[in-house]
Design an enzyme around this catalytic site. Structure first.
Site, PDB file in Angstrom:
ATOM      1  CE  LYS A 111      -3.900   0.422   1.974  1.00 56.95           C
ATOM      2  NZ  LYS A 111      -4.897   0.200   1.769  1.00 56.95           N
ATOM      3  CB  THR A 113       0.106   4.974   3.739  1.00 60.55           C
ATOM      4  OG1 THR A 113      -1.942   4.929   3.172  1.00 60.55           O
ATOM      5  CG2 THR A 113       0.257   4.685   5.094  1.00 60.55           C
ATOM      6  CE1 TYR A 114       2.589   0.382   7.676  1.00 57.17           C
ATOM      7  CE2 TYR A 114       0.417  -0.371   6.664  1.00 57.17           C
ATOM      8  CZ  TYR A 114       1.258   0.163   7.514  1.00 57.17           C
ATOM      9  OH  TYR A 114       0.435  -0.310   8.803  1.00 57.17           O
ATOM     10  CB  ALA A 115       5.408   2.542  -0.978  1.00 56.88           C
ATOM     11  NE  ARG A 116       1.528   7.774  -1.177  1.00 56.34           N
ATOM     12  CZ  ARG A 116       1.098   8.464  -1.543  1.00 56.34           C
ATOM     13  NH1 ARG A 116       1.199   9.833  -1.730  1.00 56.34           N
ATOM     14  NH2 ARG A 116       0.688   8.226  -3.169  1.00 56.34           N
ATOM     15  CG  LEU A 136       1.302 -10.612   5.308  1.00 53.35           C
ATOM     16  CD1 LEU A 136       0.480 -10.044   5.771  1.00 53.35           C
ATOM     17  CD2 LEU A 136       1.301  -9.863   3.670  1.00 53.35           C
ATOM     18  CD  GLU A 137      11.346  -8.904   3.071  1.00 53.53           C
ATOM     19  OE1 GLU A 137      11.555  -8.234   4.156  1.00 53.53           O
ATOM     20  OE2 GLU A 137      10.069  -8.201   2.504  1.00 53.53           O
ATOM     21  CD  GLN A 156      -5.605  -2.448  -4.602  1.00 52.74           C
ATOM     22  OE1 GLN A 156      -4.181  -2.320  -5.347  1.00 52.74           O
ATOM     23  NE2 GLN A 156      -6.465  -2.005  -4.176  1.00 52.74           N
ATOM     24  CE1 TYR A 170       3.202 -23.312  -4.230  1.00 52.41           C
ATOM     25  CE2 TYR A 170       1.316 -24.028  -2.201  1.00 52.41           C
ATOM     26  CZ  TYR A 170       2.623 -23.494  -3.161  1.00 52.41           C
ATOM     27  OH  TYR A 170       3.893 -23.695  -1.876  1.00 52.41           O
TER      28      TYR A 170
END
Length: 188
Positions: A111, A113-116, A136-137, A156, A170
């Site tokens: 998202k 918000t976190y990337a920024r 998630l990492e 997302q 899989y």
């Protein structure tokens, strides 16, 4: 292949129980005010991070080796907030459990918000007929400590549907991360 809309996502949840728990709308407000949004968006689904974290630490001077991963390289934390040390990373899991249909591939993006804030979310694709919680990492690329909030949106998912089913899914391959629960470390 085409990216699928909110209507398609709701239909697939009804038909396959594809996302559980499922939020049919975008949620932007929490009990205590603003949150990082989660739920169904126009052409995707914003997943939440559970309150189970594994924070990388190098107190044992381990070498990061995907073929022989040292579980003692992490500190376990169960909390509403995770502080990731500078230039380090943490693992977590999605709140949601997924059951991906045989003709669908899912791509995950962080998202904004976190990337920024210099926090990168890395997740490999969810393959046809994969099932489980997503591991998630979170990479903190900054020289400062960084916060991740549990039970709020972190990434997302984009759903791609093929015109035909894959020859080998899989599940057919007996994938090693099939049915994973909780935060799952590398398996060889």
């Amino acid at each position: 292949m085409s990216i699928k809309s909110d209507k398609w996502i709701r239909r697939m949840v009804e038909q396959y129980n594809m996302i559980s728990p499922f939020e049919p709308r975008q949620v932007r407000q929490g009990e205590n005010g603003k949150i990082v949004s989660h739920g169904t968006s126009s052409y995707g689904y914003d997943i939440r991070c559970a309150n189970e974290f594994k924070i990388f630490t190098n107190i044992n001077s381990a070498v990061v080796d995907p073929k022989n991963f040292a579980a003692n390289s992490f500190v376990d934390l169960k909390a509403d907030v995770c502080i990731i040390p500078p230039n380090s990373f943490a693992l977590a899991r999605s709140v949601e459990y997924f059951r991906i249909p045989r003709n669908v591939l899912v791509i995950c993006l962080g998202k904004s918000t976190y990337a920024r804030c210099g926090i990168i979310v890395n997740v490999t694709p969810l393959e046809p007929e994969w099932e489980g919680h997503i591991t998630l990492e979170f990479s903190n690329t900054t020289p400062l400590p960084a916060k991740i909030y549990a039970n709020e949106g972190v990434a997302q998912l984009l759903f791609l549907e093929s015109d035909e089913e894959c020859e080998t899914s899989y599940k057919d391959r007996g994938g090693k991360y099939q049915g994973q629960q909780g935060v799952t470390l590398p398996i060889t």
